[in-house]
Motif scaffolding. Structure first.
Motif, PDB file in Angstrom:
ATOM      1  N   ASP A  19      10.331 -15.457  -0.699  1.00 48.67           N
ATOM      2  CA  ASP A  19       9.865 -16.190  -1.527  1.00 48.67           C
ATOM      3  C   ASP A  19       8.726 -15.666  -2.231  1.00 48.67           C
ATOM      4  OD1 ASP A  19      11.640 -18.323  -1.211  1.00 48.67           O
ATOM      5  OD2 ASP A  19      10.117 -19.261   0.188  1.00 48.67           O
ATOM      6  N   GLY A  20       8.618 -15.759  -3.535  1.00 50.17           N
ATOM      7  CA  GLY A  20       7.394 -15.194  -4.386  1.00 50.17           C
ATOM      8  C   GLY A  20       7.549 -13.904  -4.760  1.00 50.17           C
ATOM      9  N   LEU A  21       8.621 -13.259  -4.325  1.00 47.72           N
ATOM     10  CA  LEU A  21       8.814 -11.675  -4.397  1.00 47.72           C
ATOM     11  C   LEU A  21       9.270 -11.451  -6.065  1.00 47.72           C
ATOM     12  CD1 LEU A  21       9.037  -8.610  -3.855  1.00 47.72           C
ATOM     13  CD2 LEU A  21      11.449  -9.054  -3.463  1.00 47.72           C
ATOM     14  N   GLU A  22       8.554 -10.847  -6.749  1.00 46.50           N
ATOM     15  CA  GLU A  22       8.717 -10.807  -8.337  1.00 46.50           C
ATOM     16  C   GLU A  22       9.509  -9.535  -8.563  1.00 46.50           C
ATOM     17  OE1 GLU A  22       5.345 -11.062 -10.962  1.00 46.50           O
ATOM     18  OE2 GLU A  22       4.329 -12.533  -9.548  1.00 46.50           O
ATOM     19  N   LEU A  23      10.658  -9.934  -9.302  1.00 45.72           N
ATOM     20  CA  LEU A  23      11.407  -8.947  -9.686  1.00 45.72           C
ATOM     21  C   LEU A  23      11.318  -8.820 -11.447  1.00 45.72           C
ATOM     22  CD1 LEU A  23      14.765  -9.795  -7.658  1.00 45.72           C
ATOM     23  CD2 LEU A  23      13.230  -8.131  -7.111  1.00 45.72           C
ATOM     24  N   ALA A  24      11.416  -7.340 -11.786  1.00 39.86           N
ATOM     25  CA  ALA A  24      11.536  -6.968 -13.133  1.00 39.86           C
ATOM     26  C   ALA A  24      12.539  -7.394 -13.880  1.00 39.86           C
ATOM     27  CB  ALA A  24      11.421  -5.564 -13.147  1.00 39.86           C
ATOM     28  N   ALA A  25      12.425  -7.595 -15.090  1.00 42.76           N
ATOM     29  CA  ALA A  25      13.507  -8.095 -16.034  1.00 42.76           C
ATOM     30  C   ALA A  25      14.781  -7.065 -15.832  1.00 42.76           C
ATOM     31  CB  ALA A  25      13.211  -7.943 -17.314  1.00 42.76           C
ATOM     32  N   GLY A  26      16.077  -7.575 -15.552  1.00 47.54           N
ATOM     33  CA  GLY A  26      17.110  -6.822 -15.041  1.00 47.54           C
ATOM     34  C   GLY A  26      17.124  -6.437 -13.878  1.00 47.54           C
ATOM     35  N   GLU A  27      16.254  -6.472 -12.755  1.00 48.78           N
ATOM     36  CA  GLU A  27      15.998  -6.106 -11.486  1.00 48.78           C
ATOM     37  C   GLU A  27      16.963  -6.851 -10.635  1.00 48.78           C
ATOM     38  OE1 GLU A  27      13.067  -4.265  -8.388  1.00 48.78           O
ATOM     39  OE2 GLU A  27      12.264  -5.721  -9.682  1.00 48.78           O
ATOM     40  N   ARG A  28      17.662  -6.433  -9.693  1.00 46.64           N
ATOM     41  CA  ARG A  28      18.577  -7.540  -8.930  1.00 46.64           C
ATOM     42  C   ARG A  28      18.468  -6.810  -7.545  1.00 46.64           C
ATOM     43  NH1 ARG A  28      23.401  -6.153  -7.681  1.00 46.64           N
ATOM     44  NH2 ARG A  28      24.220  -4.688  -8.872  1.00 46.64           N
ATOM     45  N   PRO A  29      18.305  -7.776  -6.325  1.00 49.30           N
ATOM     46  CA  PRO A  29      18.472  -7.045  -4.979  1.00 49.30           C
ATOM     47  C   PRO A  29      19.937  -6.634  -4.857  1.00 49.30           C
ATOM     48  CG  PRO A  29      18.460  -9.623  -5.019  1.00 49.30           C
ATOM     49  CD  PRO A  29      18.222  -9.175  -6.213  1.00 49.30           C
ATOM     50  N   VAL A  30      20.085  -5.611  -4.160  1.00 46.71           N
ATOM     51  CA  VAL A  30      21.413  -5.030  -3.890  1.00 46.71           C
ATOM     52  C   VAL A  30      21.731  -5.048  -2.398  1.00 46.71           C
ATOM     53  CG1 VAL A  30      22.722  -2.906  -3.990  1.00 46.71           C
ATOM     54  CG2 VAL A  30      21.272  -3.069  -5.662  1.00 46.71           C
ATOM     55  N   ALA A  31      21.022  -4.821  -1.467  1.00 49.44           N
ATOM     56  CA  ALA A  31      20.946  -5.075   0.083  1.00 49.44           C
ATOM     57  C   ALA A  31      19.490  -5.487   0.488  1.00 49.44           C
ATOM     58  CB  ALA A  31      21.424  -3.901   0.558  1.00 49.44           C
ATOM     59  N   VAL A  32      19.520  -6.120   1.539  1.00 50.81           N
ATOM     60  CA  VAL A  32      18.497  -6.687   2.365  1.00 50.81           C
ATOM     61  C   VAL A  32      18.699  -6.595   3.681  1.00 50.81           C
ATOM     62  CG1 VAL A  32      17.134  -8.621   3.003  1.00 50.81           C
ATOM     63  CG2 VAL A  32      18.065  -8.500   0.643  1.00 50.81           C
ATOM     64  N   ALA A  33      17.700  -6.080   4.451  1.00 51.21           N
ATOM     65  CA  ALA A  33      17.892  -5.894   5.904  1.00 51.21           C
ATOM     66  C   ALA A  33      16.485  -6.609   6.539  1.00 51.21           C
ATOM     67  CB  ALA A  33      17.915  -4.364   6.395  1.00 51.21           C
ATOM     68  N   ARG A  34      16.585  -6.929   7.820  1.00 50.85           N
ATOM     69  CA  ARG A  34      15.365  -7.756   8.529  1.00 50.85           C
ATOM     70  C   ARG A  34      14.825  -6.417   9.534  1.00 50.85           C
ATOM     71  NH1 ARG A  34      13.035 -11.718   6.361  1.00 50.85           N
ATOM     72  NH2 ARG A  34      14.596 -13.220   5.674  1.00 50.85           N
ATOM     73  N   ASP A  35      13.632  -6.039   9.786  1.00 48.99           N
ATOM     74  CA  ASP A  35      13.204  -5.121  10.584  1.00 48.99           C
ATOM     75  C   ASP A  35      12.896  -5.900  11.697  1.00 48.99           C
ATOM     76  OD1 ASP A  35      10.649  -6.173  10.345  1.00 48.99           O
ATOM     77  OD2 ASP A  35       9.779  -4.511   8.928  1.00 48.99           O
ATOM     78  N   ASN A  36      12.446  -5.058  12.805  1.00 47.83           N
ATOM     79  CA  ASN A  36      12.215  -5.773  14.228  1.00 47.83           C
ATOM     80  C   ASN A  36      10.802  -6.440  14.375  1.00 47.83           C
ATOM     81  OD1 ASN A  36      14.567  -4.923  15.426  1.00 47.83           O
ATOM     82  ND2 ASN A  36      13.747  -3.061  16.349  1.00 47.83           N
ATOM     83  N   ALA A  37      10.132  -6.330  13.040  1.00 46.96           N
ATOM     84  CA  ALA A  37       8.880  -7.163  12.954  1.00 46.96           C
ATOM     85  C   ALA A  37       9.066  -8.247  12.279  1.00 46.96           C
ATOM     86  CB  ALA A  37       7.798  -6.472  12.434  1.00 46.96           C
ATOM     87  N   ASP A  38      10.253  -8.694  11.859  1.00 54.15           N
ATOM     88  CA  ASP A  38      10.661  -9.811  11.030  1.00 54.15           C
ATOM     89  C   ASP A  38      10.515  -9.644   9.792  1.00 54.15           C
ATOM     90  OD1 ASP A  38      12.548 -12.164  11.197  1.00 54.15           O
ATOM     91  OD2 ASP A  38      10.614 -13.296  11.102  1.00 54.15           O
ATOM     92  N   GLY A  39       9.963  -8.655   9.184  1.00 52.87           N
ATOM     93  CA  GLY A  39       9.754  -8.170   7.933  1.00 52.87           C
ATOM     94  C   GLY A  39      11.188  -8.172   7.242  1.00 52.87           C
ATOM     95  N   THR A  40      11.205  -7.780   5.743  1.00 52.34           N
ATOM     96  CA  THR A  40      12.301  -7.788   4.922  1.00 52.34           C
ATOM     97  C   THR A  40      12.098  -6.252   4.208  1.00 52.34           C
ATOM     98  OG1 THR A  40      12.513 -10.115   4.721  1.00 52.34           O
ATOM     99  CG2 THR A  40      13.643  -8.665   3.195  1.00 52.34           C
ATOM    100  N   VAL A  41      13.224  -5.662   4.165  1.00 51.04           N
ATOM    101  CA  VAL A  41      13.345  -4.432   3.633  1.00 51.04           C
ATOM    102  C   VAL A  41      14.430  -4.735   2.535  1.00 51.04           C
ATOM    103  CG1 VAL A  41      13.646  -1.919   3.505  1.00 51.04           C
ATOM    104  CG2 VAL A  41      12.765  -2.997   5.558  1.00 51.04           C
ATOM    105  N   ILE A  42      14.271  -4.395   1.351  1.00 46.92           N
ATOM    106  CA  ILE A  42      15.008  -4.770   0.188  1.00 46.92           C
ATOM    107  C   ILE A  42      15.277  -3.659  -0.679  1.00 46.92           C
ATOM    108  CG2 ILE A  42      15.485  -6.290  -1.859  1.00 46.92           C
ATOM    109  CD1 ILE A  42      12.840  -7.640  -0.378  1.00 46.92           C
TER     110      ILE A  42
END
Length: 189
Positions: A19-42
């Motif tokens: 929540d709150g991650l700002e994406l630029a105009a035209g930008e979209r997520p392609v793939a998402v993963a969770r790291d072992n510290a429960d963070g998100t890599v996008i």
């Protein structure tokens, strides 16, 4: 069915980004993963983003054309990245990798327009590339000197400049990218 859909499917509606991650105009997520510290890599269409657990502000948000090398080690579930501008390397131990390693490779390759290897001997090598900023479409000529190579070696520097000029001309930059605002980025490894 295209290879893209066969690997990623229609993921845009299913990818959960913090929540709150700002994406630029035209930008979209392609793939998402969770790291072992429960963070998100996008992996987005324009950049690689890392958001720690319980945060909305990324600790890393770097465009694809600044990736020098990346490695996916499935046996340890570690994705590591080095950068052409010598920012500290990044690495994530992923709890669930999903499509991130494949998307990482595809996005980096999408930013590569032209590449030429310069080699004048074992410790006299460099890689010159025209890279595209996927957000703006701007082209940049990058020169990355191989480990052990000396950027002040005049003969090597001349060969790198000649390669940059050739690639820049092929890419329509005219003078090898020297007048581009992003310019040429000579980097040594």
């Amino acid at each position: 069915m295209s290879w893209w859909r066969s690997i990623f499917g229609n993921r845009a509606d299913r990818i959960a980004v913090p929540d709150g991650l700002e994406l630029a105009a035209g930008e979209r997520p392609v793939a998402v993963a969770r790291d072992n510290a429960d963070g998100t890599v996008i992996a987005t269409t324009y950049r690689l983003v890392a958001v720690p657990a319980d945060a909305t502000t990324p600790t890393l948000a770097r465009p694809w054309h600044l990736v020098d090398t990346g490695a996916w080690r499935p046996e340890t579930q570690v994705l590591s990245v080095s950068w052409v501008d010598h920012e500290p390397p990044s690495a994530w131990e992923l709890a669930v990798a999903g499509a991130l390693p494949v998307a990482f490779r595809e996005r980096v390759q999408a930013s590569v327009v032209l590449v030429e290897q310069v080699s004048l001997g074992r410790h006299r090598r460099a890689r010159v590339a025209v890279r595209k900023d996927l957000a703006t479409g701007d082209l940049t000529v990058q020169a990355v000197y191989a480990r052990g190579s000396d950027p002040s070696d005049q003969e090597l520097a001349t060969a790198v400049q000649e390669a940059a000029d050739r690639l820049g001309e092929q890419a329509g930059l005219g003078d090898g990218g020297g007048s581009n605002s992003a310019g040429r980025s000579p980097v040594s490894d």
